[in-house]
Design a protein around this motif. Structure first.
Motif, PDB file in Angstrom:
ATOM      1  N   VAL A 272       0.839  -1.201   0.000  1.00 57.08           N
ATOM      2  CA  VAL A 272       0.000   0.000   0.000  1.00 57.08           C
ATOM      3  C   VAL A 272       0.871   1.248   0.000  1.00 57.08           C
ATOM      4  CG1 VAL A 272      -1.829   1.242   1.212  1.00 57.08           C
ATOM      5  CG2 VAL A 272      -1.762  -1.269   1.279  1.00 57.08           C
ATOM      6  N   SER A 273       0.577   2.159  -0.933  1.00 55.35           N
ATOM      7  CA  SER A 273       1.301   3.429  -0.982  1.00 55.35           C
ATOM      8  C   SER A 273       0.823   4.323   0.158  1.00 55.35           C
ATOM      9  CB  SER A 273       1.054   4.115  -2.327  1.00 55.35           C
ATOM     10  OG  SER A 273       1.671   5.388  -2.356  1.00 55.35           O
ATOM     11  N   LEU A 274       1.756   4.865   0.930  1.00 58.14           N
ATOM     12  CA  LEU A 274       1.417   5.693   2.092  1.00 58.14           C
ATOM     13  C   LEU A 274       1.255   7.165   1.737  1.00 58.14           C
ATOM     14  CD1 LEU A 274       3.782   4.055   4.739  1.00 58.14           C
ATOM     15  CD2 LEU A 274       1.356   3.584   4.302  1.00 58.14           C
ATOM     16  N   CYS A 275       1.490   7.524   0.474  1.00 62.22           N
ATOM     17  CA  CYS A 275       1.370   8.914   0.052  1.00 62.22           C
ATOM     18  C   CYS A 275       1.229   8.974  -1.465  1.00 62.22           C
ATOM     19  CB  CYS A 275       2.591   9.733   0.499  1.00 62.22           C
ATOM     20  SG  CYS A 275       4.149   9.113  -0.181  1.00 62.22           S
ATOM     21  N   ASP A 276       0.895  10.144  -1.986  1.00 63.29           N
ATOM     22  CA  ASP A 276       0.962  10.351  -3.433  1.00 63.29           C
ATOM     23  C   ASP A 276       2.436  10.380  -3.825  1.00 63.29           C
ATOM     24  OD1 ASP A 276      -1.767  10.584  -3.437  1.00 63.29           O
ATOM     25  OD2 ASP A 276      -1.809  12.757  -3.651  1.00 63.29           O
ATOM     26  N   PHE A 288       1.425   6.764  -8.081  1.00 65.62           N
ATOM     27  CA  PHE A 288       0.672   6.101  -7.030  1.00 65.62           C
ATOM     28  C   PHE A 288      -0.089   7.140  -6.215  1.00 65.62           C
ATOM     29  CE2 PHE A 288       3.989   3.138  -8.057  1.00 65.62           C
ATOM     30  CZ  PHE A 288       3.447   1.877  -7.854  1.00 65.62           C
ATOM     31  N   ARG A 289      -1.364   6.863  -5.994  1.00 65.58           N
ATOM     32  CA  ARG A 289      -2.147   7.693  -5.093  1.00 65.58           C
ATOM     33  C   ARG A 289      -2.011   7.164  -3.664  1.00 65.58           C
ATOM     34  NH1 ARG A 289      -5.390   5.936  -8.956  1.00 65.58           N
ATOM     35  NH2 ARG A 289      -6.576   4.684  -7.430  1.00 65.58           N
ATOM     36  N   THR A 290      -2.284   8.004  -2.692  1.00 65.32           N
ATOM     37  CA  THR A 290      -2.298   7.552  -1.303  1.00 65.32           C
ATOM     38  C   THR A 290      -3.315   6.420  -1.146  1.00 65.32           C
ATOM     39  OG1 THR A 290      -1.738   9.774  -0.526  1.00 65.32           O
ATOM     40  CG2 THR A 290      -2.689   8.258   1.096  1.00 65.32           C
ATOM     41  N   SER A 291      -2.903   5.326  -0.537  1.00 64.70           N
ATOM     42  CA  SER A 291      -3.714   4.131  -0.274  1.00 64.70           C
ATOM     43  C   SER A 291      -3.886   3.233  -1.503  1.00 64.70           C
ATOM     44  CB  SER A 291      -5.099   4.486   0.295  1.00 64.70           C
ATOM     45  OG  SER A 291      -4.960   5.160   1.526  1.00 64.70           O
ATOM     46  N   GLU A 292      -3.324   3.604  -2.656  1.00 70.73           N
ATOM     47  CA  GLU A 292      -3.356   2.713  -3.807  1.00 70.73           C
ATOM     48  C   GLU A 292      -2.445   1.517  -3.536  1.00 70.73           C
ATOM     49  OE1 GLU A 292      -2.881   2.888  -8.693  1.00 70.73           O
ATOM     50  OE2 GLU A 292      -2.178   4.560  -7.455  1.00 70.73           O
TER      51      GLU A 292
END
Length: 337
Positions: A272-276, A288-292
């Motif tokens: 899970v990405s924690l940030c943009d 990557f978007r946050t939460s993507e």
């Protein structure tokens, strides 16, 4: 979750959009580079995903072995205990003088328990895509069982290939331990079962390990242990991309997450990405978007009934079933129908 070489190669199909992207990339990302191709295509999709087989580089394989020793990871020790306790029953199921063919042999540790209990086994054929594992396993088995003919095959078990072994003697028995069946989707699982049917013949038998459905909390803990070993295992895939594909993933900006998919009856592993953020690799930039998330593995769980339906779809029927007392894991003895 399963060992390195137990996993099949992903489909070689590449979408036209991804194909065009690959032709525009540097030489490291040419189509014949399977890792680069899968990473570029997977991260270009609307829902980002990466094939689970790439989790198993040298460090990933070592981390997986550590996972199997964690308290939360019941699968390996439970299946091993079944193999020990039901060794005589398994030997009765397998014909005397049989050839044991193991799909995704890996380290072959469980195989030694089976071979030790069989009556006059004639041969052992380990099938694996990792030549290092294959050579080491073949050498160890041949040393422990000097009268056994060992003939390794370096192939992906979903490929179309022949299994050698001629002459008089017992029949062929396929062995597919662990929970690798759960890593295969319905099409792949049926393909493997039909492949086993061709290899083993009309009189062939098979022994397949299956992780059973159970309390979701127990399942999720097995894929997200308190020591963080599974998290390190999953995040190591990003390290591998950085090293092998000149990526610039910031590992600290991703988090390992295990989720239960009720529709698929599967535990999913995600990063899970924690940030943009933006990531560059193979001359391409991915956003990557946050939460993507990046979906890295699915581990499907079966009931005895759902596995029997799967077996029948591939031309087999369940003749024997061996489980632990708590119903955590099952080994199924299959015959052709």
């Amino acid at each position: 979750m399963t060992s390195a070489a137990s996993l099949p190669r992903p489909s070689s199909a590449v979408s036209p959009k991804a194909e065009n992207m690959l032709h525009a990339n540097n030489s490291i990302c040419r189509v014949e580079n399977a890792f680069a191709r899968d990473v570029v295509c997977g991260l270009s999709a609307d829902v980002k995903t990466l094939p689970s087989r790439w989790l198993y580089d040298e460090r990933g394989s070592a981390l997986f072995e550590e996972i199997t020793r964690q308290d939360e990871y019941y699968l390996t020790r439970t299946e091993t205990s079944i193999l020990r306790e039901r060794q005589s029953d398994i030997a009765d199921f397998v014909e005397s003088g049989a050839i044991l063919i193991e799909y995704g042999a890996g380290a072959g540790v469980k195989t030694e328990l089976v071979l030790a209990g069989l009556r006059d086994p004639r041969g052992y054929v380990p099938i694996d895509i990792a030549d290092g594992f294959l050579a080491e396993t073949s050498k160890r088995i041949a040393s422990r069982f000097p009268s056994l003919s060992v003939r390794p095959i370096e192939r992906n078990f979903l490929d179309v290939f022949e299994v050698p072994f001629d002459g008089a003697g017992g029949g062929r028995t396929g062995f597919f331990p662990g929970s690798t069946m759960g890593n295969l989707n319905a099409i792949e699982a049926k393909t493997l079962l039909m492949q086993m049917g061709r290899h083993l013949g009309d009189d062939g038998r098979a022994i397949i390990g299956v992780d059973l459905q159970k309390n979701v909390d127990t399942l999720l803990r097995a894929y997200d242990d308190s020591a963080g070993v599974t998290a390190a295992f999953n995040l190591n895939l990003l390290e591998r991309i950085n090293t092998e594909l000149d990526g610039d993933f910031c590992i600290e900006q991703f988090k390992h997450v295990a989720r239960w998919n009720e529709i698929e009856k599967a535990v999913e592993m995600h990063l899970v990405s924690l940030c943009d953020q933006r990531v560059t690799l193979c001359g391409r930039t991915f956003h990557f978007r946050t939460s993507e998330t990046i979906h890295t593995e699915s581990s499907r769980k079966y009931t005895a009934e759902s596995f029997e339906r799967l077996a029948r779809s591939g031309g087999w029927r369940v003749a024997e079933a061996w489980q632990d007392a708590d119903g955590l894991f099952g080994l199924f003895g299959l015959i052709r129908y």
